[in-house]
Design an enzyme around this catalytic site. Structure first.
Site, PDB file in Angstrom:
ATOM      1  N   TYR A  93      -0.654   7.038   3.602  1.00  0.00           N
ATOM      2  CA  TYR A  93       0.242   5.868   4.681  1.00  0.00           C
ATOM      3  C   TYR A  93       1.792   5.929   3.902  1.00  0.00           C
ATOM      4  CZ  TYR A  93      -4.484   5.067   6.371  1.00  0.00           C
ATOM      5  OH  TYR A  93      -6.114   5.276   6.012  1.00  0.00           O
TER       6      TYR A  93
ATOM      7  N   HIS B 255      -2.811   7.007  -0.755  1.00  0.00           N
ATOM      8  CA  HIS B 255      -3.845   6.974  -0.049  1.00  0.00           C
ATOM      9  C   HIS B 255      -3.368   7.898   1.427  1.00  0.00           C
ATOM     10  CE1 HIS B 255      -7.549   4.716  -1.102  1.00  0.00           C
ATOM     11  NE2 HIS B 255      -7.378   5.983  -1.755  1.00  0.00           N
TER      12      HIS B 255
ATOM     13  N   HIS C 181       1.141  -1.200   0.365  1.00  0.00           N
ATOM     14  CA  HIS C 181      -0.031  -0.007  -0.134  1.00  0.00           C
ATOM     15  C   HIS C 181       1.392   0.927   0.065  1.00  0.00           C
ATOM     16  CE1 HIS C 181      -2.979   2.374   0.579  1.00  0.00           C
ATOM     17  NE2 HIS C 181      -3.790   2.028   1.813  1.00  0.00           N
TER      18      HIS C 181
HETATM   19  C1  LIG Z   1     -14.507   2.039   4.266  1.00  0.00           C
HETATM   20  C2  LIG Z   1     -13.763   2.133   3.549  1.00  0.00           C
HETATM   21  C3  LIG Z   1     -12.158   1.056   3.858  1.00  0.00           C
HETATM   22  C4  LIG Z   1     -11.337   1.743   2.798  1.00  0.00           C
HETATM   23  N1  LIG Z   1     -10.324   1.237   3.032  1.00  0.00           N
HETATM   24  C5  LIG Z   1      -9.270   0.643   2.554  1.00  0.00           C
HETATM   25  C6  LIG Z   1      -7.790  -0.302   2.708  1.00  0.00           C
HETATM   26  O1  LIG Z   1      -8.214  -1.438   3.152  1.00  0.00           O
HETATM   27  N2  LIG Z   1      -6.217   0.031   1.834  1.00  0.00           N
HETATM   28  C7  LIG Z   1      -7.137   0.790   0.660  1.00  0.00           C
HETATM   29  O2  LIG Z   1      -5.760   0.967  -0.222  1.00  0.00           O
HETATM   30  N3  LIG Z   1      -7.693   1.341  -0.002  1.00  0.00           N
HETATM   31  C8  LIG Z   1      -9.296   1.084   1.502  1.00  0.00           C
HETATM   32  N4  LIG Z   1      -9.927   2.035   1.273  1.00  0.00           N
HETATM   33  C9  LIG Z   1     -10.977   2.810  -0.451  1.00  0.00           C
HETATM   34  C10 LIG Z   1     -11.212   1.757  -1.285  1.00  0.00           C
HETATM   35  O3  LIG Z   1     -10.153   0.417  -1.615  1.00  0.00           O
HETATM   36  C11 LIG Z   1     -11.599   2.346  -2.543  1.00  0.00           C
HETATM   37  O4  LIG Z   1     -10.166   2.874  -3.558  1.00  0.00           O
HETATM   38  C12 LIG Z   1     -12.722   3.084  -2.611  1.00  0.00           C
HETATM   39  O5  LIG Z   1     -13.402   3.322  -2.202  1.00  0.00           O
HETATM   40  C13 LIG Z   1     -12.883   4.519  -4.308  1.00  0.00           C
HETATM   41  O6  LIG Z   1     -13.446   2.714  -4.917  1.00  0.00           O
HETATM   42  P1  LIG Z   1     -15.054   3.107  -5.307  1.00  0.00           P
HETATM   43  O7  LIG Z   1     -14.785   3.970  -6.717  1.00  0.00           O
HETATM   44  O8  LIG Z   1     -14.815   1.255  -6.504  1.00  0.00           O
HETATM   45  O9  LIG Z   1     -16.431   3.129  -4.720  1.00  0.00           O
HETATM   46  C14 LIG Z   1     -11.822   1.620   1.663  1.00  0.00           C
HETATM   47  C15 LIG Z   1     -12.677   2.829   1.424  1.00  0.00           C
HETATM   48  C16 LIG Z   1     -13.695   2.082   2.763  1.00  0.00           C
HETATM   49  C17 LIG Z   1     -15.140   2.875   1.476  1.00  0.00           C
END
Ligand SMILES: Cc1cc2nc3c(=O)[nH]c(=O)nc-3n(C[C@H](O)[C@H](O)[C@H](O)COP(=O)(O)O)c2cc1C
Length: 343
Positions: A181, A179, A176
């Site tokens: 991190y 975002h 990762h």
């Molecule tokens: C509740 C929640 C938890 C998430 N946890 C992670 C995570 O652990 N690692 C990560 O890289 N992205 C995480 N994301 C981001 C998602 O992987 C994704 O990139 C984002 O929700 C956009 O996806 P979509 O456009 O298909 O909705 C999280 C998003 C949400 C809503």
């Protein structure tokens, strides 16, 4: 419907049944001591019809466990918990990678084992607040800047975590580096103000990531190693800077030389099409795109050769991928306003 998206393909050495990736998404269930539990076994096995599941961000070490309810991959009990998850997914015909996520400065002591240091490339606190189970929302604390030797030891912690992920039955790992991190904190000039060989120029700011990529792919195989990047994300107090495109083009060139399995690129908020195309042309491995896709746009994107696979969060999180939903429904995969099933 969606004949390209729902047809089989390969990623690394693995055959997968479709081009739908379940994006890594913290299940946010209570995981005392970071040990995956039976809710997670059920949750992931229900979603095994996705071509590839990327399991949620998981800490490689105690000091990487800065979010509430994060699982880990550094203790025997955590490995045993994950074994149940991977077994259930494989029994249902799925493939599953583990996302290794070290939170760095995006952490709070109340979320972490007692007396754990919060560490980051530089002592720059994030603005804003973080959720803790004990005290609700709390301001971020100032992290301690890692020493040069701690950075080098951290590379080995990622290697250990990746090796343990494979021992737990995962098909591979995703590093990762998105975002905001730890890995992203090294990339970004605001959060990386180091003066050693891990800070300053683009070449130096990508060094920690590349050393980790090299060491992890050597340990578990390049076919089992992927990486997540989010060049224009402003999540977790990141600001745009003038060298974004140059940084990620440099990184894509370097990642190509390691022949990694994939780059998983977040394209929201709006990422210049030229940068996405630049990464695509520089990197010879699989390109996964994620960012507000519905099935129609995903089908067109894959059909036009702009990406190999598309990751989705909403539909995968909110409802298990049933045969009906996947294969015969004419509904777009994206279903806005669905609540997360486990948040
Ligand atoms: C509740 C929640 C938890 C998430 N946890 C992670 C995570 O652990 N690692 C990560 O890289 N992205 C995480 N994301 C981001 C998602 O992987 C994704 O990139 C984002 O929700 C956009 O996806 P979509 O456009 O298909 O909705 C999280 C998003 C949400 C809503």
């Amino acid at each position: 419907m969606y004949p390209t998206l729902l047809s089989s393909t390969t990623i690394g050495n693995y055959a997968i049944s479709n081009k739908v990736v379940m994006a890594p998404t913290l299940t946010k269930v209570h995981v005392p001591a970071g040990i995956p539990n039976d809710v997670m076994v059920n949750y992931y096995s229900q979603r095994a019809k996705a071509g590839l599941i990327i399991a949620e961000g998981t800490g490689p070490a105690e000091n990487g466990m800065g979010h509430a309810h994060m699982p880990g991959i550094y203790s025997k009990d955590q490995i045993a918990g994950w074994k149940k998850v991977t077994k259930a997914v494989h029994e249902n015909g799925g493939r599953i990678f583990l996302q290794i996520m070290h939170t760095g400065r995006i952490s709070h002591p109340a979320n972490m084992p007692a007396k754990t240091d919060i560490i980051a490339p530089s002592a720059v606190p994030a603005k804003g607040e973080i959720w803790t189970e004990q005290h609700g929302w709390q301001p971020y604390v100032t992290p301690r800047a890692m020493t040069t030797s701690e950075v080098q030891k951290m590379v080995q912690q990622y290697v250990k975590a990746a090796t343990q992920a494979i021992a737990a039955g995962f098909d591979g790992v995703e590093l990762h580096a998105a975002h905001g991190y730890l890995m992203d904190q090294f990339l970004h000039p605001d959060t990386n103000q180091r003066t050693d060989k891990y800070g300053g120029s683009i070449h130096n700011r990508v060094r920690f990531i590349l050393e980790t990529v090299a060491a992890v792919s050597h340990a578990i195989g390049k076919d089992r190693t992927g990486i997540r990047l989010s060049p224009y994300s402003q999540v977790n107090d990141l600001q745009h800077y003038h060298e974004i495109d140059a940084t990620y083009e440099f990184l894509a060139d370097a990642l190509d030389t390691y022949r990694l399995s994939y780059i998983h690129l977040l394209t929201e908020p709006a990422t210049p099409a030229t940068l996405i195309a630049g990464i695509r042309s520089r990197f010879g491995g699989t390109l996964i795109l994620n960012g507000d896709y519905d099935a129609i746009r995903a089908e067109q994107t894959v059909l036009n050769g702009l990406a190999d696979l598309i990751a989705f969060e909403n539909p995968c999180v909110s409802s298990p991928l049933t045969g009906k939903f996947e294969m015969t429904s004419s509904e777009p995969l994206k279903k806005p306003n669905y609540a997360c099933a486990n948040c």
